[in-house]
Design a protein around this motif. Structure first.
Motif, mmCIF file in Angstrom:
data_model
loop_
_atom_site.group_PDB
_atom_site.id
_atom_site.type_symbol
_atom_site.label_atom_id
_atom_site.label_comp_id
_atom_site.label_asym_id
_atom_site.label_seq_id
_atom_site.Cartn_x
_atom_site.Cartn_y
_atom_site.Cartn_z
ATOM 1 N N ASP A 232 0.810 -1.217 0.000
ATOM 2 C CA ASP A 232 0.000 0.000 0.000
ATOM 3 C C ASP A 232 0.846 1.271 0.000
ATOM 4 O OD1 ASP A 232 -2.553 1.257 0.079
ATOM 5 O OD2 ASP A 232 -2.261 1.695 2.216
ATOM 6 N N THR A 233 2.168 1.123 0.134
ATOM 7 C CA THR A 233 3.037 2.307 0.191
ATOM 8 C C THR A 233 4.143 2.222 -0.851
ATOM 9 O OG1 THR A 233 4.415 1.247 1.881
ATOM 10 C CG2 THR A 233 2.623 2.666 2.655
ATOM 11 N N ALA A 234 3.778 1.719 -2.046
ATOM 12 C CA ALA A 234 4.773 1.516 -3.092
ATOM 13 C C ALA A 234 5.429 2.823 -3.515
ATOM 14 C CB ALA A 234 4.133 0.831 -4.293
ATOM 15 N N ARG A 235 4.731 3.947 -3.321
ATOM 16 C CA ARG A 235 5.270 5.247 -3.744
ATOM 17 C C ARG A 235 5.983 5.983 -2.611
ATOM 18 N NH1 ARG A 235 0.188 4.701 -5.978
ATOM 19 N NH2 ARG A 235 0.086 4.617 -8.253
ATOM 20 N N SER A 236 6.176 5.309 -1.473
ATOM 21 C CA SER A 236 6.840 5.946 -0.345
ATOM 22 C C SER A 236 8.346 6.019 -0.591
ATOM 23 C CB SER A 236 6.552 5.168 0.939
ATOM 24 O OG SER A 236 5.175 5.197 1.244
ATOM 25 N N ASP A 237 9.044 6.695 0.336
ATOM 26 C CA ASP A 237 10.489 6.832 0.176
ATOM 27 C C ASP A 237 11.172 5.486 0.351
ATOM 28 O OD1 ASP A 237 11.638 6.738 3.227
ATOM 29 O OD2 ASP A 237 9.637 7.648 3.134
ATOM 30 N N ALA A 238 12.400 5.417 -0.145
ATOM 31 C CA ALA A 238 13.139 4.158 -0.146
ATOM 32 C C ALA A 238 13.371 3.628 1.266
ATOM 33 C CB ALA A 238 14.470 4.344 -0.870
ATOM 34 N N GLY A 239 13.586 4.533 2.238
ATOM 35 C CA GLY A 239 13.813 4.096 3.602
ATOM 36 C C GLY A 239 12.629 3.342 4.182
ATOM 37 N N THR A 240 11.425 3.854 3.941
ATOM 38 C CA THR A 240 10.221 3.175 4.432
ATOM 39 C C THR A 240 10.055 1.814 3.777
ATOM 40 O OG1 THR A 240 9.115 5.293 4.827
ATOM 41 C CG2 THR A 240 7.722 3.340 4.639
ATOM 42 N N VAL A 241 10.276 1.768 2.475
ATOM 43 C CA VAL A 241 10.130 0.510 1.743
ATOM 44 C C VAL A 241 11.114 -0.534 2.268
ATOM 45 C CG1 VAL A 241 10.392 -0.594 -0.509
ATOM 46 C CG2 VAL A 241 9.211 1.604 -0.319
ATOM 47 N N TRP A 242 12.379 -0.128 2.461
ATOM 48 C CA TRP A 242 13.375 -1.069 2.954
ATOM 49 C C TRP A 242 13.065 -1.511 4.377
ATOM 50 C CZ3 TRP A 242 16.684 -4.029 0.656
ATOM 51 C CH2 TRP A 242 17.161 -3.706 -0.617
ATOM 52 N N SER A 243 12.590 -0.624 5.212
ATOM 53 C CA SER A 243 12.252 -0.996 6.592
ATOM 54 C C SER A 243 11.140 -2.030 6.634
ATOM 55 C CB SER A 243 11.836 0.253 7.381
ATOM 56 O OG SER A 243 12.887 1.178 7.470
ATOM 57 N N LEU A 244 10.122 -1.824 5.803
ATOM 58 C CA LEU A 244 9.024 -2.780 5.746
ATOM 59 C C LEU A 244 9.482 -4.116 5.192
ATOM 60 C CD1 LEU A 244 6.151 -0.431 4.501
ATOM 61 C CD2 LEU A 244 6.371 -1.457 6.773
ATOM 62 N N ALA A 245 10.343 -4.071 4.184
ATOM 63 C CA ALA A 245 10.853 -5.313 3.601
ATOM 64 C C ALA A 245 11.661 -6.108 4.627
ATOM 65 C CB ALA A 245 11.697 -4.997 2.371
ATOM 66 N N VAL A 246 12.494 -5.424 5.396
ATOM 67 C CA VAL A 246 13.283 -6.091 6.433
ATOM 68 C C VAL A 246 12.376 -6.680 7.509
ATOM 69 C CG1 VAL A 246 14.933 -5.709 8.306
ATOM 70 C CG2 VAL A 246 15.360 -4.742 6.038
ATOM 71 N N LEU A 247 11.337 -5.936 7.913
ATOM 72 C CA LEU A 247 10.398 -6.430 8.919
ATOM 73 C C LEU A 247 9.674 -7.674 8.424
ATOM 74 C CD1 LEU A 247 9.019 -6.055 11.659
ATOM 75 C CD2 LEU A 247 7.359 -4.539 10.538
ATOM 76 N N ALA A 248 9.247 -7.653 7.169
ATOM 77 C CA ALA A 248 8.570 -8.820 6.603
ATOM 78 C C ALA A 248 9.494 -10.028 6.579
ATOM 79 C CB ALA A 248 8.072 -8.500 5.191
ATOM 80 N N ALA A 249 10.741 -9.815 6.154
ATOM 81 C CA ALA A 249 11.701 -10.916 6.101
ATOM 82 C C ALA A 249 11.989 -11.466 7.493
ATOM 83 C CB ALA A 249 12.990 -10.445 5.432
ATOM 84 N N ALA A 250 12.125 -10.572 8.475
ATOM 85 C CA ALA A 250 12.382 -11.011 9.846
ATOM 86 C C ALA A 250 11.210 -11.831 10.387
ATOM 87 C CB ALA A 250 12.632 -9.795 10.737
ATOM 88 N N GLY A 251 9.994 -11.395 10.082
ATOM 89 C CA GLY A 251 8.827 -12.162 10.517
ATOM 90 C C GLY A 251 8.799 -13.552 9.923
ATOM 91 N N VAL A 252 9.118 -13.667 8.651
ATOM 92 C CA VAL A 252 9.150 -14.984 7.993
ATOM 93 C C VAL A 252 10.216 -15.870 8.622
ATOM 94 C CG1 VAL A 252 9.646 -16.181 5.832
ATOM 95 C CG2 VAL A 252 8.212 -14.127 5.824
ATOM 96 N N VAL A 253 11.389 -15.300 8.912
ATOM 97 C CA VAL A 253 12.466 -16.083 9.523
ATOM 98 C C VAL A 253 12.041 -16.612 10.890
ATOM 99 C CG1 VAL A 253 14.779 -15.922 10.529
ATOM 100 C CG2 VAL A 253 14.323 -14.939 8.277
ATOM 101 N N VAL A 254 11.403 -15.772 11.695
ATOM 102 C CA VAL A 254 10.940 -16.210 13.020
ATOM 103 C C VAL A 254 9.939 -17.349 12.888
ATOM 104 C CG1 VAL A 254 9.630 -15.514 15.067
ATOM 105 C CG2 VAL A 254 11.388 -13.998 14.139
ATOM 106 N N VAL A 255 9.009 -17.223 11.952
ATOM 107 C CA VAL A 255 8.024 -18.288 11.736
ATOM 108 C C VAL A 255 8.713 -19.592 11.358
ATOM 109 C CG1 VAL A 255 6.149 -19.059 10.231
ATOM 110 C CG2 VAL A 255 6.139 -16.732 11.133
ATOM 111 N N LEU A 256 9.664 -19.531 10.454
ATOM 112 C CA LEU A 256 10.357 -20.739 10.010
ATOM 113 C C LEU A 256 11.185 -21.367 11.127
ATOM 114 C CD1 LEU A 256 11.507 -19.670 6.431
ATOM 115 C CD2 LEU A 256 9.608 -21.165 7.058
ATOM 116 N N LEU A 257 11.639 -20.556 12.078
ATOM 117 C CA LEU A 257 12.426 -21.083 13.184
ATOM 118 C C LEU A 257 11.568 -21.792 14.224
ATOM 119 C CD1 LEU A 257 15.027 -18.203 13.774
ATOM 120 C CD2 LEU A 257 15.473 -20.483 12.842
#
Length: 481
Positions: A232-257
């Motif tokens: 929903d925030t594809a047009r946001s600044d790069a910092g926001t996009v990267w922060s969300l991407a890192v959070l999503a990846a971290a959540g997936v890693v925790v689930v897999l662990l």
């Protein structure tokens, strides 16, 4: 209350009839709550400007259910199902009241999460009651009746919810369901509080499982919230996009662990027998519930159909579900093969639903196709419930039932959150009823039905008959691949 194991006892025998009726009351209440909320949700999202977070209202319910399921599994093994059932009902009522009074869509989502936590407690408790109180050959009949308990709510729930939404406002859909939940609890409570813990049980590391449950729920929450916000925030600044991407990846890693320790060993790699049976439950739930959550929204925004009429499509699915559960209770062959049959029927019907949506088929055609999807789910899910209880030692029924519900709810989370992310990414603010957006969602979810066929074949390939044949079917050991 003594466990009734006499092979001659039926579900409606004098000693079991009150318990059977109480369980049916609980499931009927939960079914009405589900049908009513799904019907009203498009109006809730429109009035509170929550379209971009539409999927979260459903996936957060299931995310919280994951936590409730893990906690309730070990708790029911240690204390019996009564306490978990009571806490679950209280939480569900609190969530309904919170959602009904919410001034913003994110508070509606919070209320749904509280209700979901209660639902996780409740469903595991019901499974444990069935496993400990009903003879094994009666359990398929009981699960069939539980599916049939959805028929009346499926027929009247959308109509009533649609009428209440239009005439009185969507808030009364949530507030009006709360007293029904309370009534069901008061009916069943005297029958379940006498079912205590087993005299001797190896409950395992309950504290560690609870912590893993928190980790699983937290990881799932972080991943789905970040993915939806990222879409929903594809047009946001790069910092926001990267922060969300890192959070999503971290959540997936925790689930897999943490997830492998909460499921039977081998579930993640589709080991034969119990692990693949539980995995099949997750795959079909991804496809079915991800699609179901967006059917009313598609019909309301694309067709201009009122919420009550749109909800009748879901009624067709619920009726088909009851029919599928009725059929599975009367099969004479190995019910493991019903997993393959159910996944295959779901694959065909979901593909047909995507085609019917593309062709803008009449509402009756969509309802008929969705009824076949419900038939497949009733056949598959009731069979997995029976098989998991059959393949579990009695003192492990709570944990294994919890594992089944974790797969169930995690599948629903992946389906609804994934569909929500796709919708947020593809939706056009100027054309919210854009049909191709919904067709892409249906086709993406269809892939999981193919995975369900594969895991169903793996589950059916085991020759085991039950816990008497294998010493342990717990989280710590199952059939090798």
């Amino acid at each position: 209350m003594k466990n009734v194991r006499n092979d001659a006892v039926g579900a409606m025998s004098p000693e079991l009839r009150p318990l059977t009726l109480g369980i049916l009351a609980i499931i009927t209440c939960a079914a009405f709550e589900a049908m009513a909320v799904v019907t009203a949700m498009p109006v809730v999202a429109r009035e509170l400007s929550g379209e971009s977070s539409y999927g979260l209202a459903f996936s957060m319910y299931l995310t919280a259910s994951l936590l409730g399921t893990v906690v309730a599994g070990s708790w029911s093994d240690r204390k019996g199902p009564g306490p978990a059932l009571g806490v679950g009902m209280a939480l569900m009522i609190a969530g309904l009241l919170a959602a009904g009074a919410a001034p913003d869509f994110w508070l509606v989502t919070v209320g749904r999460a509280v209700s979901g936590l209660g639902g996780g407690f409740m469903i595991v408790a019901v499974y444990v009651v069935i496993g400990r109180s009903f003879p094994q050959q009666v359990q398929p009949v009981v699960f069939g009746w539980l599916a049939a308990a959805w028929v009346l709510p499926a027929l009247v729930g959308p109509v009533i919810a649609g009428f209440v939404t239009v005439q009185f406002g969507w808030r009364w859909v949530f507030l009006g369901v709360a007293p029904i939940v309370l009534a069901a609890f008061l009916l069943v409570r005297p029958r379940t509080r006498r079912i205590g813990p087993l005299e001797a049980s190896d409950t395992g590391p309950a504290k560690a499982r609870t912590l893993r449950g928190f980790g699983l729920a937290g990881g799932v929450f972080a991943a789905q919230w970040a993915v939806v916000r990222l879409a929903d925030t594809a047009r946001s600044d790069a910092g926001t996009v990267w922060s969300l991407a890192v959070l999503a990846a971290a959540g997936v890693v925790v689930v897999l662990l943490v997830l492998p320790a909460l499921l039977p060993r081998g579930t993640m790699v589709l080991a034969r027998g119990l692990p693949s049976i539980i995995a099949t439950r997750g795959f079909v739930n991804v496809a079915f519930f991800g699609t179901e959550a967006f059917i009313p929204l598609m019909l309301v925004t694309s067709r201009g159909i009122d919420p009550g009429t749109a909800g009748l499509t879901l009624s067709a699915g619920a009726i088909g579900w009851s029919a599928g559960s009725f059929v599975q209770a009367r099969v004479s062959f190995d019910r493991k093969w019903l997993l393959v049959a159910g996944s295959s029927i779901l694959s065909l019907s979901l593909g047909g639903f995507a085609l019917a949506t593309t062709a803008e088929a009449p509402l009756g055609v969509l309802a008929l196709v969705w009824a076949f999807s419900g038939f497949a789910m009733g056949m598959t899910l009731s069979s997995t419930s029976v098989l998991v209880l059959k393949l579990s030692q009695q003192h492990e029924q709570g944990r294994n039932s919890a594992a089944l519900q974790i797969s169930d709810q995690l599948g629903g989370v992946v389906g609804t959150a994934g569909a929500g992310a796709l919708f947020a990414l593809l939706r056009d603010d100027g054309n919210p009823g854009h049909l191709p957006t919904f067709v892409v969602i249906w086709l993406a979810l269809w892939v999981f039905t193919a995975a369900g066929i594969v895991s169903g074949l793996r589950g059916a390939s085991s020759a085991e008959d039950g816990p008497d044949r294998t010493p342990s079917k717990s989280m710590e050991g199952t059939v090798p691949a």
